[in-house]
Scaffold this motif. Structure first.
Motif, PDB file in Angstrom:
ATOM      1  N   UNK A 100       0.903  -1.416  -0.028  1.00 36.30           N
ATOM      2  CA  UNK A 100      -0.032  -0.218   0.132  1.00 36.30           C
ATOM      3  C   UNK A 100       0.694   1.494  -0.121  1.00 36.30           C
ATOM      4  N   UNK A 101       0.444   2.431  -0.597  1.00 33.35           N
ATOM      5  CA  UNK A 101       1.004   3.279  -0.737  1.00 33.35           C
ATOM      6  C   UNK A 101       0.669   4.264  -0.251  1.00 33.35           C
ATOM      7  N   UNK A 102       1.233   4.570   0.636  1.00 37.51           N
ATOM      8  CA  UNK A 102      -0.040   5.454   2.054  1.00 37.51           C
ATOM      9  C   UNK A 102       0.264   6.920   1.813  1.00 37.51           C
ATOM     10  N   UNK A 103       1.944   6.883   1.261  1.00 38.50           N
ATOM     11  CA  UNK A 103       1.610   8.859   1.006  1.00 38.50           C
ATOM     12  C   UNK A 103       2.961   8.768  -0.274  1.00 38.50           C
ATOM     13  N   UNK A 104       2.950   9.701  -0.859  1.00 42.09           N
ATOM     14  CA  UNK A 104       3.234  10.040  -2.106  1.00 42.09           C
ATOM     15  C   UNK A 104       3.220  12.130  -1.897  1.00 42.09           C
ATOM     16  N   UNK A 105       4.385  12.548  -1.865  1.00 45.62           N
ATOM     17  CA  UNK A 105       4.364  14.247  -2.362  1.00 45.62           C
ATOM     18  C   UNK A 105       5.769  14.860  -2.813  1.00 45.62           C
ATOM     19  N   UNK A 106       5.318  15.419  -4.119  1.00 47.61           N
ATOM     20  CA  UNK A 106       6.483  16.209  -4.211  1.00 47.61           C
ATOM     21  C   UNK A 106       5.984  18.023  -4.382  1.00 47.61           C
ATOM     22  N   UNK A 107       7.034  18.206  -3.467  1.00 53.09           N
ATOM     23  CA  UNK A 107       7.512  19.808  -4.002  1.00 53.09           C
ATOM     24  C   UNK A 107       5.981  20.357  -3.931  1.00 53.09           C
ATOM     25  N   UNK A 108       5.373  21.682  -4.264  1.00 52.01           N
ATOM     26  CA  UNK A 108       4.636  22.265  -4.800  1.00 52.01           C
ATOM     27  C   UNK A 108       5.341  22.753  -6.657  1.00 52.01           C
ATOM     28  N   UNK A 109       6.077  23.274  -6.054  1.00 53.37           N
ATOM     29  CA  UNK A 109       7.225  24.766  -7.031  1.00 53.37           C
ATOM     30  C   UNK A 109       7.643  22.901  -7.849  1.00 53.37           C
ATOM     31  N   UNK A 110       7.568  22.284  -8.022  1.00 55.24           N
ATOM     32  CA  UNK A 110       8.537  21.018  -8.210  1.00 55.24           C
ATOM     33  C   UNK A 110       7.745  19.872  -9.168  1.00 55.24           C
ATOM     34  N   UNK A 111       5.788  20.025  -9.348  1.00 54.03           N
ATOM     35  CA  UNK A 111       5.098  19.804  -9.516  1.00 54.03           C
ATOM     36  C   UNK A 111       5.194  19.492 -11.426  1.00 54.03           C
ATOM     37  N   UNK A 112       4.998  18.076 -11.751  1.00 57.40           N
ATOM     38  CA  UNK A 112       4.572  17.964 -13.067  1.00 57.40           C
ATOM     39  C   UNK A 112       5.792  18.341 -13.738  1.00 57.40           C
ATOM     40  N   UNK A 113       7.059  17.621 -13.120  1.00 56.57           N
ATOM     41  CA  UNK A 113       7.907  17.819 -13.876  1.00 56.57           C
ATOM     42  C   UNK A 113       9.240  16.308 -14.075  1.00 56.57           C
ATOM     43  N   UNK A 114       8.316  14.854 -13.989  1.00 60.43           N
ATOM     44  CA  UNK A 114       8.364  14.088 -13.697  1.00 60.43           C
ATOM     45  C   UNK A 114       8.658  13.407 -12.469  1.00 60.43           C
ATOM     46  N   UNK A 115       8.377  13.840 -11.141  1.00 54.82           N
ATOM     47  CA  UNK A 115       9.683  14.056  -9.906  1.00 54.82           C
ATOM     48  C   UNK A 115       8.632  12.754  -9.919  1.00 54.82           C
ATOM     49  N   UNK A 116       7.431  12.733  -8.959  1.00 53.35           N
ATOM     50  CA  UNK A 116       6.528  11.937  -8.767  1.00 53.35           C
ATOM     51  C   UNK A 116       6.477  10.782  -9.740  1.00 53.35           C
ATOM     52  N   UNK A 117       6.660  11.322 -11.117  1.00 55.08           N
ATOM     53  CA  UNK A 117       6.694   9.639 -12.012  1.00 55.08           C
ATOM     54  C   UNK A 117       8.077   8.833 -11.323  1.00 55.08           C
ATOM     55  N   UNK A 118       8.567   9.635 -11.204  1.00 51.60           N
ATOM     56  CA  UNK A 118       9.642   8.411 -10.915  1.00 51.60           C
ATOM     57  C   UNK A 118      10.127   8.184  -9.454  1.00 51.60           C
TER      58      UNK A 118
END
Length: 168
Positions: free
Chosen positions: A70-88
């Motif tokens: 289970x993925x409990x939490x996942x977060x990317x800093x707001x100013x870095x969202x949409x740059x592929x970091x969450x996907x990686x």
């Protein structure tokens, strides 16, 4: 992902910076003590996305119990969202889950969080249920998503010589 950005396991030294990102990202954030406790538990995989001298751009927590994850939490800093970091980061969690013999990975996401929903669907998650009133602040249902991972190789045996889980 930029070359200067790396994924690595979360360490106790990261916890206060992760807690700050957690508070920025969620309406009912976990405390530093929660992260410290999680880091001491075997079924927990906690990862961070870092840049430069350990500037934390994101983090994720996955727990693996037998053949479920289970993925409990996942977060990317707001100013870095949409740059592929969450996907990686999500891709790395799925690799780790498979390495640990997990067959199915679950998570909950707010229907209003369309960006996260799109990310999960792009990685093969499918909605399997809705939990009414799951989130408290603000009150909202949760979409329950699941991804089935590939079956472990039938030739891979555990240390005790038993064949691993077979995913279906």
């Amino acid at each position: 992902m930029p070359a200067e950005v790396v994924l690595r396991r979360m360490s106790p030294d990261d916890v206060h910076r992760v807690e700050a990102l957690e508070t920025e990202s969620f309406s009912t954030p976990w405390k530093a003590s929660t992260f410290i406790a999680l880091l001491e538990r075997d079924p927990v995989e906690a990862w961070v996305v870092v840049e430069g001298h350990d500037e934390i751009l994101g983090y994720a927590v996955l727990w693996c119990i037998q053949d479920d994850g289970e993925i409990a939490n996942i977060a990317i800093r707001e100013d870095r969202r949409g740059k592929g970091l969450g996907s990686a980061l999500l891709a790395r969690l799925l690799e780790v889950a498979q390495e640990r013999g997990v067959c199915h990975v679950y998570l909950e996401v707010r229907p209003s969080n369309t960006a996260a929903g799109a990310l999960y669907e792009a990685h093969g998650f499918e909605e399997i249920a809705v939990r009414s009133g799951y989130y408290a602040e603000p009150k909202e249902d949760a979409r329950v998503l699941r991804k089935t991972l590939a079956s472990p190789s039938p030739t891979s045996l555990s240390e005790d010589g038993k064949m691993g889980n077979v995913c279906s």
